[in-house]
Scaffold this motif. Structure first.
Motif, mmCIF file in Angstrom:
data_model
loop_
_atom_site.group_PDB
_atom_site.id
_atom_site.type_symbol
_atom_site.label_atom_id
_atom_site.label_comp_id
_atom_site.label_asym_id
_atom_site.label_seq_id
_atom_site.Cartn_x
_atom_site.Cartn_y
_atom_site.Cartn_z
ATOM 1 N N THR A 195 81.186 68.914 36.487
ATOM 2 C CA THR A 195 81.920 68.305 37.602
ATOM 3 C C THR A 195 80.984 67.675 38.623
ATOM 4 O OG1 THR A 195 81.978 70.491 38.653
ATOM 5 C CG2 THR A 195 83.919 69.826 37.374
ATOM 6 N N THR A 196 79.721 68.076 38.605
ATOM 7 C CA THR A 196 78.729 67.486 39.516
ATOM 8 C C THR A 196 78.214 66.148 38.999
ATOM 9 O OG1 THR A 196 76.929 68.678 38.395
ATOM 10 C CG2 THR A 196 77.963 69.755 40.293
ATOM 11 N N GLY A 197 78.575 65.796 37.755
ATOM 12 C CA GLY A 197 78.073 64.568 37.157
ATOM 13 C C GLY A 197 76.885 64.792 36.246
ATOM 14 N N LYS A 198 76.341 65.999 36.237
ATOM 15 C CA LYS A 198 75.200 66.316 35.393
ATOM 16 C C LYS A 198 75.636 66.363 33.932
ATOM 17 C CE LYS A 198 71.023 67.636 34.314
ATOM 18 N NZ LYS A 198 69.860 66.746 34.451
ATOM 19 N N VAL A 199 74.824 65.746 33.045
ATOM 20 C CA VAL A 199 75.101 65.753 31.608
ATOM 21 C C VAL A 199 74.017 66.561 30.901
ATOM 22 C CG1 VAL A 199 75.353 64.345 29.532
ATOM 23 C CG2 VAL A 199 76.240 63.510 31.725
ATOM 24 N N LEU A 200 74.437 67.540 30.105
ATOM 25 C CA LEU A 200 73.512 68.414 29.390
ATOM 26 C C LEU A 200 73.811 68.382 27.891
ATOM 27 C CD1 LEU A 200 73.688 71.514 31.778
ATOM 28 C CD2 LEU A 200 71.800 69.886 31.612
ATOM 29 N N ASN A 201 72.795 68.677 27.106
ATOM 30 C CA ASN A 201 72.949 68.676 25.660
ATOM 31 C C ASN A 201 73.521 70.004 25.171
ATOM 32 O OD1 ASN A 201 71.366 69.369 22.820
ATOM 33 N ND2 ASN A 201 72.142 67.281 22.922
ATOM 34 N N LEU A 202 74.556 69.926 24.346
ATOM 35 C CA LEU A 202 75.123 71.103 23.691
ATOM 36 C C LEU A 202 74.577 71.146 22.274
ATOM 37 C CD1 LEU A 202 77.021 73.494 23.207
ATOM 38 C CD2 LEU A 202 78.889 71.852 22.854
ATOM 39 N N SER A 203 73.676 72.059 22.017
ATOM 40 C CA SER A 203 73.026 72.160 20.713
ATOM 41 C C SER A 203 73.993 72.680 19.657
ATOM 42 C CB SER A 203 71.812 73.077 20.814
ATOM 43 O OG SER A 203 71.260 73.334 19.548
ATOM 44 N N ARG A 204 73.841 72.198 18.407
ATOM 45 C CA ARG A 204 74.678 72.673 17.319
ATOM 46 C C ARG A 204 74.600 74.188 17.159
ATOM 47 N NH1 ARG A 204 72.345 68.873 12.708
ATOM 48 N NH2 ARG A 204 70.531 69.112 14.079
ATOM 49 N N ARG A 205 73.442 74.729 17.452
ATOM 50 C CA ARG A 205 73.234 76.174 17.298
ATOM 51 C C ARG A 205 74.193 76.985 18.159
ATOM 52 N NH1 ARG A 205 67.629 79.322 19.029
ATOM 53 N NH2 ARG A 205 68.415 81.438 18.749
ATOM 54 N N TYR A 206 74.563 76.441 19.334
ATOM 55 C CA TYR A 206 75.393 77.201 20.271
ATOM 56 C C TYR A 206 76.826 76.663 20.348
ATOM 57 C CZ TYR A 206 70.878 79.002 21.854
ATOM 58 O OH TYR A 206 69.631 79.597 21.896
ATOM 59 N N LYS A 207 77.184 75.706 19.472
ATOM 60 C CA LYS A 207 78.475 75.044 19.597
ATOM 61 C C LYS A 207 79.637 75.996 19.354
ATOM 62 C CE LYS A 207 78.774 70.783 18.506
ATOM 63 N NZ LYS A 207 78.871 69.464 17.805
ATOM 64 N N GLU A 208 79.569 76.799 18.294
ATOM 65 C CA GLU A 208 80.676 77.710 17.990
ATOM 66 C C GLU A 208 80.851 78.763 19.078
ATOM 67 O OE1 GLU A 208 82.933 77.396 15.664
ATOM 68 O OE2 GLU A 208 81.911 75.512 15.144
ATOM 69 N N GLN A 209 79.741 79.286 19.547
ATOM 70 C CA GLN A 209 79.794 80.275 20.634
ATOM 71 C C GLN A 209 80.408 79.656 21.882
ATOM 72 O OE1 GLN A 209 75.977 81.938 21.703
ATOM 73 N NE2 GLN A 209 76.724 82.732 23.644
ATOM 74 N N PHE A 210 80.025 78.423 22.161
ATOM 75 C CA PHE A 210 80.554 77.716 23.332
ATOM 76 C C PHE A 210 82.067 77.518 23.208
ATOM 77 C CE2 PHE A 210 81.734 73.519 25.079
ATOM 78 C CZ PHE A 210 81.572 73.800 26.418
ATOM 79 N N SER B 295 83.876 67.418 30.844
ATOM 80 C CA SER B 295 84.207 66.804 29.561
ATOM 81 C C SER B 295 83.134 67.125 28.529
ATOM 82 C CB SER B 295 84.348 65.286 29.709
ATOM 83 O OG SER B 295 83.111 64.698 30.096
ATOM 84 N N ILE B 296 83.501 66.956 27.254
ATOM 85 C CA ILE B 296 82.578 67.197 26.136
ATOM 86 C C ILE B 296 82.631 65.980 25.216
ATOM 87 C CG2 ILE B 296 81.964 68.738 24.236
ATOM 88 C CD1 ILE B 296 83.759 70.872 25.668
ATOM 89 N N THR B 297 81.467 65.419 24.899
ATOM 90 C CA THR B 297 81.398 64.229 24.056
ATOM 91 C C THR B 297 80.576 64.524 22.805
ATOM 92 O OG1 THR B 297 81.473 62.817 26.023
ATOM 93 C CG2 THR B 297 80.753 61.801 23.951
ATOM 94 N N CYS C 62 77.894 80.464 29.796
ATOM 95 C CA CYS C 62 77.687 80.346 28.359
ATOM 96 C C CYS C 62 76.417 79.543 28.103
ATOM 97 C CB CYS C 62 78.878 79.657 27.705
ATOM 98 S SG CYS C 62 78.674 79.387 25.920
ATOM 99 N N ARG C 63 75.649 80.003 27.140
ATOM 100 C CA ARG C 63 74.438 79.273 26.758
ATOM 101 C C ARG C 63 74.829 78.125 25.835
ATOM 102 N NH1 ARG C 63 68.823 82.297 25.269
ATOM 103 N NH2 ARG C 63 67.435 80.502 25.489
ATOM 104 N N ILE C 64 74.275 76.936 26.088
ATOM 105 C CA ILE C 64 74.597 75.772 25.267
ATOM 106 C C ILE C 64 73.356 75.154 24.625
ATOM 107 C CG2 ILE C 64 76.645 75.215 26.637
ATOM 108 C CD1 ILE C 64 74.958 72.956 27.940
ATOM 109 N N HIS C 65 72.191 75.685 24.980
ATOM 110 C CA HIS C 65 70.930 75.115 24.486
ATOM 111 C C HIS C 65 69.856 76.175 24.678
ATOM 112 C CE1 HIS C 65 67.325 72.473 24.602
ATOM 113 N NE2 HIS C 65 68.021 71.656 23.842
ATOM 114 N N ARG C 66 68.746 75.993 23.983
ATOM 115 C CA ARG C 66 67.632 76.936 24.151
ATOM 116 C C ARG C 66 67.187 77.017 25.607
ATOM 117 N NH1 ARG C 66 62.128 76.263 23.987
ATOM 118 N NH2 ARG C 66 62.388 74.063 23.474
ATOM 119 N N SER C 67 67.344 75.934 26.357
ATOM 120 C CA SER C 67 66.854 75.885 27.736
ATOM 121 C C SER C 67 67.961 75.840 28.778
ATOM 122 C CB SER C 67 65.951 74.656 27.933
ATOM 123 O OG SER C 67 64.833 74.694 27.074
#
Length: 287
Positions: free
Chosen positions: A261-276, A247-249, A232-237
């Motif tokens: 699960t690897t510990g990596k934290v990525l930004n979930l953009s508002r643009r893709y939140k509903e799709q996510f 987890s989601i914060t 699933c896409r969560i950001h333009r990049s």
């Protein structure tokens, strides 16, 4: 320094290496001008002038370097159309030289003006020809440096390509494995091993544990092919494998942070939140 660290910051490392090389080389040239002039006795110029001449040239080269990278990326030399390519690169070298001269002469005039002096470029047509002779060599040298660097990086990091199944076409390709070529070897990785995707120009970097494999594609192309496999896409990049979400914060800005699960934290953009959310609920319902 790990290979993964280098992959993440290779643009910065390349810029640091190029800047260091050019400024060290031009410092040597400036000091050589001073030492050669001293052989004849009194210096015919102020001791700081050769450094202005050389450093202004170095700055011009560095400012034009991204344009040269862009040229090689968008107008690669075609061995099927050699005359056209030669003409294109000849014109590009002339433009490179004129811009380089314009930048360095502007810098020199500004510095000389601040010092209460006047910079004399000389007889214009002669100096343009003189500078083009040097700039043409620099233009070709930088092309060799760029291509050599790209080849070495590709050999070290490897490059992934999808393994086609049946009659799938490149536009509508379904795949669950990738063939990776690295250091003269080939091996297979499964799409299910990918944790997240990162857009990087004409490539998408596939992050698998601590390894990164570039795949020549756009994020739009790739995510449309991988969505059926739980991506699933969560950001333009960025895009992620839903099974890798830990987890989601929510953030006060309206965006969210997704921790894998690897510990990596990525930004979930508002643009893709509903799709996510929709894909995440659908994925959970399949268990």
């Amino acid at each position: 320094m790990s290979l993964t660290h280098f992959q993440r910051y290779q643009t910065w490392y390349a810029a640091l290496f190029l800047s260091s090389y050019i400024f060290i080389n031009n410092t040597i040239n400036a000091s050589s001008n001073i030492m050669e002039a001293q052989r004849d006795g009194e210096l015919p110029f102020m001791i700081w002038e050769p450094f202005v001449w050389e450093y202004s040239s170095a700055i011009g080269t560095l400012l034009l370097f991204p344009a040269l990278v862009w040229l090689l990326k968008t107008q690669s030399f075609s061995w099927q159309k050699i005359p056209r390519s030669l003409l294109l690169y000849l014109l590009a070298s002339i433009a490179f030289s004129l811009l380089h001269i314009g930048i360095m002469v502007t810098i020199r005039k500004l510095i000389y003006t601040v010092q209460g002096m006047q910079y004399d470029f000389g007889l214009v047509w002669f100096e343009l020809l003189y500078e083009y002779r040097k700039d043409l060599w620099g233009f070709l040298f930088l092309i060799v440096v760029i291509k050599t660097y790209q080849y070495v990086v590709n050999q070290l990091t490897g490059e992934a390509a999808p393994i086609r199944q049946g009659e799938d076409t490149p536009e509508n390709l379904n795949f669950d494995r990738l063939l990776v070529k690295k250091l003269g070897k080939e091996f297979i990785v499964r799409v299910a091993q990918i944790d997240w995707l990162e857009s990087s120009g004409n490539y998408v970097n596939l992050h698998i544990d601590a390894r990164i494999y570039p795949l020549r594609a756009t994020m739009n192309q790739l995510i449309s092919q991988l969505e059926p496999q739980g991506f699933c896409r969560i950001h333009r990049s960025y895009a992620i494998r839903l099974d890798a979400v830990e987890s989601i914060t929510p953030l006060s800005s309206g965006d969210s942070e997704v921790k894998l699960t690897t510990g990596k934290v990525l930004n979930l953009s508002r643009r893709y939140k509903e799709q996510f959310k929709g894909q995440l609920n659908s994925s959970a319902g399949n268990f």
